[in-house]
Design an enzyme around this catalytic site. Structure first.
Site, PDB file in Angstrom:
ATOM      1  N   HIS A  16       0.875  -1.164   0.000  1.00  0.00           N
ATOM      2  CA  HIS A  16       0.000   0.000   0.000  1.00  0.00           C
ATOM      3  C   HIS A  16       0.914   1.216   0.000  1.00  0.00           C
ATOM      4  O   HIS A  16       2.065   1.138   0.429  1.00  0.00           O
ATOM      5  CB  HIS A  16      -0.904   0.007   1.241  1.00  0.00           C
ATOM      6  CG  HIS A  16      -1.881  -1.123   1.245  1.00  0.00           C
ATOM      7  ND1 HIS A  16      -2.992  -1.139   0.449  1.00  0.00           N
ATOM      8  CD2 HIS A  16      -1.890  -2.285   1.934  1.00  0.00           C
ATOM      9  CE1 HIS A  16      -3.663  -2.258   0.654  1.00  0.00           C
ATOM     10  NE2 HIS A  16      -3.011  -2.985   1.547  1.00  0.00           N
ATOM     11  N   CYS A  59      -0.571   2.219  -4.530  1.00  0.00           N
ATOM     12  CA  CYS A  59      -1.307   3.466  -4.757  1.00  0.00           C
ATOM     13  C   CYS A  59      -0.357   4.628  -4.526  1.00  0.00           C
ATOM     14  O   CYS A  59       0.596   4.527  -3.755  1.00  0.00           O
ATOM     15  CB  CYS A  59      -2.473   3.591  -3.786  1.00  0.00           C
ATOM     16  SG  CYS A  59      -3.831   2.466  -4.155  1.00  0.00           S
TER      17      CYS A  59
END
Length: 184
Positions: A16, A59
């Site tokens: 992430h 991301c």
């Protein structure tokens, strides 16, 4: 590291993240600047002068790319914000980074894997593995931009990888042809 390494260093990071940071297994943010600094000549003399290549599946922000339809092959609508390049300045010389999405945009991950890493792996299974690195990265961009569209809750959203390079010469990191041709 004082150990000897091959012709280049390659890392695939999947986590992430947000713009300029990745999250570790402990959920703590690690800046890309800190990651890159570990591979500078001062910190890792055995990699001095060798190409360093990073593929980052994460991301880079909360935005979702709606994409655009054009008569040509362009499918992406994201433009990097003007202040999003600060961690790029920390990129060591002779380094290339391929991100799974543009600055401030999300990167999709399906239970069967990421469109970005799957596209890279599929490309490397074919003759394209003998291509120069930036050509490979450009083809992966096209495969993801043209071939991926989210379904379900985010139906119609797209993803556009991007890369930055401070490489000083062409690099063929996946080709065995070049090393075989160099042998007497």
């Amino acid at each position: 590291s004082q150990r000897r390494h091959g012709a280049c260093f390659l890392s695939v990071l999947s986590s992430h993240g947000e713009e300029g940071v990745l999250y570790g297994a402990d959920s703590k943010a690690v800046s890309l600047r800190d990651i890159y600094s570990m591979f500078r000549a001062e910190a890792c003399p055995s990699l001095a002068g060798k190409p360093k290549i990073f593929f980052i599946q994460a991301c880079r922000g909360p935005e979702l790319d709606g994409g655009v339809t054009v008569d040509m092959v362009e499918t992406d609508s994201c433009e990097p914000p003007t202040d999003s390049f600060s961690h790029y300045l920390a990129l060591p010389d002779n380094t290339a980074v391929h991100f799974s999405s543009c600055p401030d945009y999300g990167s999709f991950l399906h239970p069967s894997g990421s469109a970005f890493l799957k596209s890279l792996c599929e490309l490397l299974e074919g003759e394209e593995r003998h291509w120069e690195l930036l050509r490979i990265m450009t083809r992966v961009n096209g495969l993801v931009a043209q071939g991926f569209e989210a379904r379900g809750r985010y139906a119609g959203k797209k993803q556009m990888p991007c890369f930055i390079s401070r490489l000083r010469h062409e690099v063929f990191p996946f080709s065995d042809k070049l090393s075989a041709e160099a042998e007497p």
